[in-house]
Design an enzyme around this catalytic site. Sequence first.
Site, PDB file in Angstrom:
ATOM      1  N   TYR A  79     -22.699   7.346   8.632  1.00 30.74           N
ATOM      2  CA  TYR A  79     -21.492   6.933   7.915  1.00 30.74           C
ATOM      3  C   TYR A  79     -21.500   7.494   6.493  1.00 30.74           C
ATOM      4  O   TYR A  79     -22.527   7.490   5.816  1.00 30.74           O
ATOM      5  CB  TYR A  79     -21.389   5.413   7.865  1.00 30.74           C
ATOM      6  CG  TYR A  79     -20.174   4.949   7.081  1.00 30.74           C
ATOM      7  CD1 TYR A  79     -18.916   4.965   7.662  1.00 30.74           C
ATOM      8  CD2 TYR A  79     -20.290   4.533   5.756  1.00 30.74           C
ATOM      9  CE1 TYR A  79     -17.793   4.571   6.947  1.00 30.74           C
ATOM     10  CE2 TYR A  79     -19.177   4.133   5.033  1.00 30.74           C
ATOM     11  CZ  TYR A  79     -17.932   4.164   5.632  1.00 30.74           C
ATOM     12  OH  TYR A  79     -16.827   3.787   4.927  1.00 30.74           O
ATOM     13  N   SER A  83     -19.848  -7.105  -1.777  1.00 26.33           N
ATOM     14  CA  SER A  83     -18.592  -7.159  -1.043  1.00 26.33           C
ATOM     15  C   SER A  83     -18.434  -8.497  -0.333  1.00 26.33           C
ATOM     16  O   SER A  83     -19.396  -9.069   0.166  1.00 26.33           O
ATOM     17  CB  SER A  83     -18.526  -6.026  -0.010  1.00 26.33           C
ATOM     18  OG  SER A  83     -18.552  -4.765  -0.642  1.00 26.33           O
ATOM     19  N   ASP A 142      -6.558   5.353  -4.267  1.00 26.55           N
ATOM     20  CA  ASP A 142      -6.424   4.298  -3.272  1.00 26.55           C
ATOM     21  C   ASP A 142      -5.374   3.341  -3.815  1.00 26.55           C
ATOM     22  O   ASP A 142      -5.602   2.674  -4.823  1.00 26.55           O
ATOM     23  CB  ASP A 142      -7.754   3.573  -3.065  1.00 26.55           C
ATOM     24  CG  ASP A 142      -7.744   2.697  -1.818  1.00 26.55           C
ATOM     25  OD1 ASP A 142      -6.636   2.288  -1.405  1.00 26.55           O
ATOM     26  OD2 ASP A 142      -8.833   2.416  -1.278  1.00 26.55           O
ATOM     27  N   THR A 175      -7.624  -4.204   0.568  1.00 26.48           N
ATOM     28  CA  THR A 175      -6.394  -4.782   1.116  1.00 26.48           C
ATOM     29  C   THR A 175      -6.628  -6.184   1.669  1.00 26.48           C
ATOM     30  O   THR A 175      -5.754  -7.055   1.558  1.00 26.48           O
ATOM     31  CB  THR A 175      -5.810  -3.860   2.220  1.00 26.48           C
ATOM     32  OG1 THR A 175      -5.540  -2.570   1.660  1.00 26.48           O
ATOM     33  CG2 THR A 175      -4.517  -4.428   2.777  1.00 26.48           C
ATOM     34  N   ILE A 192      -4.169   0.493  -2.776  1.00 19.94           N
ATOM     35  CA  ILE A 192      -4.723  -0.858  -2.823  1.00 19.94           C
ATOM     36  C   ILE A 192      -6.115  -0.797  -2.211  1.00 19.94           C
ATOM     37  O   ILE A 192      -6.272  -0.736  -0.992  1.00 19.94           O
ATOM     38  CB  ILE A 192      -3.870  -1.901  -2.061  1.00 19.94           C
ATOM     39  CG1 ILE A 192      -2.476  -2.026  -2.669  1.00 19.94           C
ATOM     40  CG2 ILE A 192      -4.569  -3.265  -2.088  1.00 19.94           C
ATOM     41  CD1 ILE A 192      -1.598  -3.076  -2.006  1.00 19.94           C
ATOM     42  N   ASP A 194       0.843  -1.207   0.000  1.00 19.62           N
ATOM     43  CA  ASP A 194       0.000   0.000   0.000  1.00 19.62           C
ATOM     44  C   ASP A 194       0.875   1.252   0.000  1.00 19.62           C
ATOM     45  O   ASP A 194       0.669   2.177  -0.804  1.00 19.62           O
ATOM     46  CB  ASP A 194      -0.888   0.036   1.254  1.00 19.62           C
ATOM     47  CG  ASP A 194      -1.964  -1.029   1.281  1.00 19.62           C
ATOM     48  OD1 ASP A 194      -3.119  -0.709   1.013  1.00 19.62           O
ATOM     49  OD2 ASP A 194      -1.627  -2.194   1.583  1.00 19.62           O
TER      50      ASP A 194
END
Length: 310
Positions: free
Chosen positions: A247, A193, A119, A124, A121, A45
């Site tokens: 959020y 996801s 970004d 991750t 990575i 990263d």
Amino acid sequence: MQYIYEAEIAIAAAKQAASLCESVRHSLEFASVDKPDRSPVTIADFAAQAVICHQLKKAFPEDAIVAEESAALLYKSPAQLAKVTELVQALISDATPEQVTAWIDFGQGKVEERFWTLDPIDGTKGFLRGDQYAIAIALIESGEVKLGVMACPAFKEGCLFVGIRGQGTRRISLKTGESQTIRVSVGNCLAESVETSHGDLDRQRSIAQEIGITSRLPMDSQAKYGAIASGHAALYMRLPWVENPYYRENIWDHAAGAIIVEEAGGRVSDMNGDPLNFSIAAQLIENRGIVASNRAIHEAVLNAIIQTNK
């Protein structure tokens, strides 16, 4: 045509970072450490961000960069910094530890009229598992994403997605360099996801079923946007948990993927149908949730979300 030079620089940087990340992933041993928010970060990263920021700043010295990582952890760990520097030196032979930390911290810029977000990575945890991850770079002007470049070394044979505003989306093979224009397609697959904490999974699956989508494609990272743009999936949602209504998503997690889907003929909005606003901060503070689709089903998805709000 606009943004061709910017695309060339971003593509070259993404390819370098992808090569670096794959070399780390295929090494015999590497580990991650936890950041203060408990998310993992690896030497790849840091090294990827250093290389990308260096290339962007060299080509566009006036442009700000808003990136995920900072060098703060490396200042506390000389051993880790030495490993990161060694990785960077494989691509930039005369790089010093001081330069590497400075290049990483180029990414601590602020949102401006024109800026890059990246970004190094994305995904991750997927990178650590040997699954999907993405190196995502986007150029934003006046709050609108103008260019998105996303390297996905584990997607199909390994590819790079490039979306330029008004010029379509291309998929470029990381192995052969072959390039082709891609478009969304009618499909019956929900890209979701792997990490169950990334949105309200049960609600997302219920909404997909409501509009007739019954198959699922679990994937880490913004590679899900690539799956929609290339017709492998029709829908991706990231709906916030009821328990965490405040959020907001980070811009580097969605900017590159959003334009790649849009320029392939799809649509990306928040859960209320509003465009994503990248002009304010490092978070999408005016938007709640993410919906990316092949466009044909977008309104049906938004209507189904409204019904679940009642």
